[in-house]
Motif scaffolding. Structure first.
Motif, short mmCIF file in Angstrom:
data_model
loop_
_atom_site.label_atom_id
_atom_site.label_comp_id
_atom_site.label_asym_id
_atom_site.label_seq_id
_atom_site.Cartn_x
_atom_site.Cartn_y
_atom_site.Cartn_z
N TYR A 83 118.03 -9.41 91.19
CA TYR A 83 117.93 -8.53 92.34
C TYR A 83 119.31 -8.09 92.81
CZ TYR A 83 116.35 -6.50 96.72
OH TYR A 83 116.09 -5.62 97.74
N THR A 106 107.73 -2.10 96.63
CA THR A 106 107.57 -3.53 96.31
C THR A 106 106.28 -4.13 96.86
OG1 THR A 106 109.98 -3.76 96.28
CG2 THR A 106 108.69 -5.78 96.38
N VAL A 165 112.60 -3.73 92.42
CA VAL A 165 111.17 -3.86 92.69
C VAL A 165 110.55 -4.90 91.76
CG1 VAL A 165 108.96 -2.65 92.69
CG2 VAL A 165 111.02 -1.49 93.52
N TRP A 168 112.00 -8.57 92.56
CA TRP A 168 111.51 -9.18 93.80
C TRP A 168 110.01 -9.47 93.71
CZ3 TRP A 168 114.15 -11.53 97.39
CH2 TRP A 168 113.48 -11.97 98.55
N THR A 169 109.26 -8.62 93.02
CA THR A 169 107.84 -8.90 92.82
C THR A 169 107.66 -10.18 92.01
OG1 THR A 169 107.30 -6.54 92.88
CG2 THR A 169 105.67 -8.00 91.86
#
Length: 294
Positions: A83, A106, A165, A168-169
Motif C-alpha cells: 500500500y 475500496t 485498492v 488494502w482489500t
C-alpha cells in the motif's frame, strides 16, 4: 463481553478522522524526506508502540505459532509495504483528488469479496448505500464536478493507485481470517513490524540515512502523528471493527476519509473549503448509514 456496535462505530469514525489527517501530515513530511523514508519512520514507530501495547496487555510480547507466520507476513506485505509503495508512487504522477476517487472504490471491492468468500449479506440497501457514498466522495474531492476527475483517460499513476485498492482489500479480508486465531492488537502489531522490515531495504536504497539529517522538528511531529495516532491506534481500531461488524460494514467508512482530509486541510493549512464538502459529506454519511443499518 461482546463489544457494542455503537462503540465500534465511534472508533471507526475516529479512525477515519485520523486517516484524513494523514494527507496533511504526509504533505508536510514529504517536503523534507523521500516517501519511503516517511513510510519507514511511520510504521517503524507504530511497530514499537504496538508491540509495547501488546506487552502491556499480555505481560509479554505476542507470540506467533509456525502456521501463523505466513498469514501475518501477508498482512505486512499488503497493508503496509504494498500500500505504501503504490500510494506514494502513484501520487508522484497524478493529482491527490484523482487518487482519492480511485481509492474510494475500496469499500465496494471489500463488500463484494466479503459476500463471495465470507457470505456477508450484500443486498439492495447496501448496494444503494455504497453508490451514494462513492458519489459523495467524488463530489467532495472534485469540488462539485466529479466527471472532471475522470477526464484524460488512464495513465500509469492510475494503475499504481488501483494497486492501493487491491492491497488494502487484501489486507482487510486477510485480517479477518488471521483474527480467527490471533487478537486484533497482535495482528496489527506483527503486520506493522513485518511490513516495516520489507520497507527498510527500499528506503535505504533511496537515501534513508541522508534523509534523517534533513528532518525538521515539525517533521518529527508529523511522524509521531502518523506512527502513533494514524497507524498504531487507527489500524488497531479498524481491525477491532472488522472483528465486530464485518469487513464490508467497516470498509464503507473509508469513504469518510476524503471529507475529513479536506476539512483538516482547511483547519490546519487554510485551504479553501466549499459547499461541495457539506453536500458530498452528507452523501457519504448517508451511504455509510444505509450500509450499516441492521
Amino acid at each position: 463481553m461482546k463489544e457494542s456496535p455503537n462503540y465500534t462505530y465511534v472508533l471507526l469514525v475516529l479512525s477515519m478522522m485520523l486517516w484524513g489527517g494523514t494527507w496533511v501530515a504526509g504533505r508536510v513530511l514529504a517536503q523534507s524526506v523521500h516517501p519511503m523514508t516517511a513510510a519507514v519512520l511511520r510504521f517503524g514507530l507504530a511497530s514499537v508502540i504496538l508491540l509495547y501495547m501488546c506487552w502491556r496487555a499480555e505481560g509479554r510480547l505476542p507470540r506467533l505459532k509456525r502456521d501463523q507466520i505466513l498469514p501475518v507476513v501477508f498482512l505486512g506485505a499488503t497493508g503496509v509495504f504494498a500500500y505504501s509503495y503504490f500510494f506514494f508512487t502513484g501520487l508522484q504522477t497524478i493529482p491527490a483528488g484523482r487518487a482519492a476517487l480511485i481509492v474510494a472504490c475500496t469499500p465496494v471491492c471489500i463488500a463484494l469479496l466479503s459476500a463471495v468468500f465470507y457470505g456477508e449479506k450484500f443486498g439492495p440497501l447496501r448496494i444503494l448505500g455504497g453508490l451514494i457514498s462513492l458519489v459523495g466522495v467524488s463530489v467532495v474531492i472534485a469540488d462539485g464536478d466529479p466527471l472532471a476527475l475522470l477526464a484524460g483517460g488512464m495513465n500509469p499513476g492510475d494503475f499504481m493507485i488501483l494497486g492501493c485498492v487491491v492491497s488494502w482489500t487484501a489486507y482487510t479480508l486477510g485480517g479477518r481470517s488471521v483474527m480467527k486465531r490471533l487478537p486484533p492488537l497482535s495482528s496489527v502489531a506483527w503486520s506493522s513490524f513485518t511490513g516495516t522490515l520489507m520497507l527498510l531495504p527500499v528506503a535505504l536504497n533511496q537515501g534513508l540515512i541522508a534523509d534523517l539529517g534533513r528532518v525538521r522538528p515539525v517533521d518529527w511531529g508529523c511522524v509521531v502523528f502518523l506512527g502513533f495516532l494514524a497507524t498504531a491506534l487507527a489500524y488497531y481500531w479498524y481491525y477491532r471493527a472488522i472483528n465486530v461488524i464485518g469487513a464490508s460494514r467497516a470498509g464503507i467508512f473509508i469513504n469518510m476519509v476524503p471529507a475529513f482530509a479536506v476539512l483538516t486541510g482547511f483547519l490546519l493549512l487554510g485551504e479553501p473549503i466549499h459547499l461541495s464538502l457539506a453536500v458530498g459529506g452528507t452523501m457519504v454519511i448517508t451511504g455509510v448509514y444505509l450500509t450499516n443499518r441492521a
